[in-house]
Scaffold this motif. Structure first.
Motif, PDB file in Angstrom:
ATOM      1  N   THR A 299       0.825  -1.209   0.000  1.00 59.33           N
ATOM      2  CA  THR A 299       0.000   0.000   0.000  1.00 59.33           C
ATOM      3  C   THR A 299       0.854   1.251   0.000  1.00 59.33           C
ATOM      4  O   THR A 299       0.534   2.246  -0.663  1.00 59.33           O
ATOM      5  N   GLN A 303       0.489   4.116  -2.853  1.00 59.70           N
ATOM      6  CA  GLN A 303       0.113   5.472  -2.503  1.00 59.70           C
ATOM      7  C   GLN A 303       1.157   6.488  -2.954  1.00 59.70           C
ATOM      8  O   GLN A 303       0.812   7.594  -3.383  1.00 59.70           O
ATOM      9  N   TYR A 306       0.620   7.059  -6.562  1.00 57.36           N
ATOM     10  CA  TYR A 306      -0.579   7.890  -6.768  1.00 57.36           C
ATOM     11  C   TYR A 306      -0.287   9.356  -6.446  1.00 57.36           C
ATOM     12  O   TYR A 306      -0.812  10.262  -7.098  1.00 57.36           O
TER      13      TYR A 306
END
Length: 433
Positions: A299, A303, A306
Motif C-alpha cells: 500500500t 500510494q 498515486y
C-alpha cells in the motif's frame, strides 16, 4: 541552458545489489526465494536447494508420524480438520519456497540489473538515500534469527530442563519452517520498499520543479521523470511475475495458521490447558504481522505512486499565463521616444522613431509567444504523464486474484473472525458433554 540540464550528480553510492547483500545471503542460505549471490555457481545453489528439499521431506515425515501417533489426542474433529489443513498448506508452501528459486533462477540477476540501470538514471538528477533500506534489512534478519534458530534453542533448552518427555522433533523443525517463511516474505517486503523509495525520490524531484522559473527546462525534466516512472512500473510488473504465486501461497498459509492457532488458544482456555498457550499466541501474532507487513508495504508503494500525479498537477498552477498588463508594462518601461518641440524636425528622424517603437513591440510579442509555446509544452508533457499514470497503475497482486493492500488486510481480519465464530459454535468440549 544545455550545460545546466546535462549536469550529473556525483554519487559514489554502492549498487542496490550490494545494499541487499545481507538479506540475499540469508535467503540463499535458508534455501528459499529467488534471492541469491550473482557470482555463486548455479551448481552450488542447486545442491543447497536439494538439501533443503530433504529437510522439508523430513518435516513432512514427522508430520505423518504425528498424525498416526497423536490422532487420539485431538478431542475435537473440527480442530483436527483445521490442524491438518494448516499442516498441508505449510508443507506445500515450504516445498514451493525452495522450488521458487530454481524456477526463477535468472530473474534475480535480471531484476538487480534493471534496478541498477534505473538508479544510474535517477542519480543523474538526484541522490538516492538507501539508509532506510539497510535498516529494514537489519530488522528483517534479526526477526528471522529471533523467531527461527534462537526460538528453537530456547524451546529445546526449556523443555530439556523442565519436561524432557515433551521435546518432539516436529516442534523443533517448526522453527525451521518459520524462518524460511519469514525470510522469503521479507525479501519481497524489502524489494517493494526499494521501489517505494524510488517513487519517493521521483516525487521529491517533481517538487523541485516548482522552484524553477525556466519553463522550457521544466518540460525537459518532466519528460525525463516520465521515463524514470515507466522504469519503476516495469519493475513492478516483473515483481508480480516473480512473486505472484508466492503471495498466493503465503496468504493461504497465514490464514490457515492464524485460524488454527487462535482456535487452539480458545480450546486451551476452555479446557484450562495452558501448556502451549505462549507458543500458540506467538505463532498467530507472528503470521498475522507478516501478512500485515506485506499489505502495508504494498500500500505504501501504491500510494506514493498515486501521489506523483497530485504533485505533477501542482506545476500547472505555477505556470500562469502572462497578462496584457505585464506586456504593456514591459513596453512602458522602455526608453521613451522624445517628442519633437520644433515643427521643423526632419522627416527622417520621425521615421526612425517609428521604426524603433515597431521593433520594440515586435520583440515583446515574440517573447510572449515563446513563453506561451513553452507553457503549452509543459501542459502537453503533464497531460501525457497523466495518461501514463492511468495506464501504469502500481499494484502488487497474487496471480491477479487479489491485490496486496490495506483493504485486503481488513478483509483478512473479517474472514478470520467469521471462521472463528463458526468453529466456536460447532465446538463442544468434553467436560461440558
Amino acid at each position: 541552458m544545455e550545460e545546466e540540464i546535462n549536469v550529473q550528480v556525483e554519487d559514489n553510492s554502492p549498487s542496490i545489489e550490494h545494499v541487499l547483500r545481507p538479506i540475499t545471503y540469508a535467503s540463499w542460505f535458508l534455501g528459499v526465494g529467488v534471492a541469491r549471490p550473482r557470482k555463486c555457481p548455479k551448481a552450488v545453489t542447486i545442491v543447497l536447494r536439494v538439501i533443503h528439499f530433504g529437510i522439508c521431506s523430513v518435516i513432512v515425515a514427522y508430520g505423518a508420524i504425528d498424525f498416526f501417533t497423536f490422532s487420539g489426542v485431538f478431542k475435537s474433529d473440527i480442530f483436527k480438520i483445521m490442524y491438518y489443513m494448516n499442516k498441508v498448506v505449510c508443507y506445500v508452501s515450504a516445498y514451493y519456497y525452495v522450488y521458487h528459486g530454481i524456477r526463477h533462477y535468472d530473474k534475480w540477476s535480471e531484476l538487480m540489473s534493471k534496478i541498477k540501470i534505473l538508479d544510474q538514471k535517477i542519480r543523474r538528477e538526484m541522490l538516492i538515500n538507501d539508509r532506510p533500506i539497510r535498516k529494514a534489512e537489519v530488522l528483517a534478519i534479526l526477526a528471522t534469527l529471533t523467531f527461527g534458530p534462537l526460538s528453537m534453542i530456547i524451546h529445546g533448552l526449556y523443555y530439556y530442563f523442565t519436561l524432557p518427555e515433551d521435546i518432539f522433533a516436529s516442534d523443533l523443525l517448526l522453527y525451521y519452517t518459520i524462518a524460511q517463511s519469514l525470510i522469503n516474505s521479507f525479501v519481497f517486503d524489502v524489494i517493494v520498499y526499494v521501489l517505494y523509495h524510488r517513487f519517493r525520490t521521483i516525487n521529491e524531484l517533481i517538487e523541485q520543479l516548482n522552484e524553477r522559473l525556466d519553463i522550457s527546462w521544466v518540460a525537459i525534466k518532466i519528460r525525463r521523470i516520465r521515463e524514470l516512472h515507466t522504469g519503476i512500473c516495469n519493475l513492478v510488473v516483473m515483481i508480480n511475475e516473480i512473486h505472484g504465486f508466492h503471495l498466493l501461497l503465503c496468504s493461504a498459509n497465514c490464514f490457515t495458521m492464524v485460524v488454527a492457532t487462535l482456535f487452539r488458544v480458545y480450546m486451551s482456555v476452555v479446557e484450562k490447558n495452558y501448556g502451549f498457550m505462549l507458543i500458540n499466541n506467538i505463532l498467530w501474532i507472528l503470521y498475522a504481522a507478516k501478512f500485515g507487513m506485506m499489505c502495508w508495504i504494498s500500500t505504501l508503494a501504491s500510494q506514493e505512486s498515486y501521489r506523483t500525479g497530485l504533485i505533477m498537477y501542482a506545476i500547472i498552477l505555477n505556470c500562469r499565463p502572462t497578462s496584457l498588463k505585464k506586456t504593456n508594462s514591459i513596453s512602458c518601461n522602455q526608453p521613451n521616444v522624445e517628442v519633437p518641440r520644433s515643427l521643423e524636425r526632419q522627416d527622417s528622424e520621425r521615421n526612425s522613431n517609428q521604426n524603433n517603437a515597431y521593433n520594440l513591440n515586435y520583440m515583446v510579442m515574440e517573447s510572449l509567444l515563446r513563453k506561451n509555446l513553452d507553457r503549452d509544452c509543459v501542459r502537453n508533457e503533464i497531460n501525457d504523464f497523466s495518461i501514463q499514470l492511468q495506464q501504469h497503475r502500481v499494484a502488487f497482486t497474487a496471480c491477479d486474484f487479489f491485490e496486496m493492500n490495506n483493504a485486503l488486510l481488513s478483509g483478512f481480519v473479517g474472514v478470520i473472525t467469521t471462521y472463528l465464530i463458526i468453529l466456536v459454535q460447532f465446538y463442544r468440549p468434553e467436560n461440558l458433554k
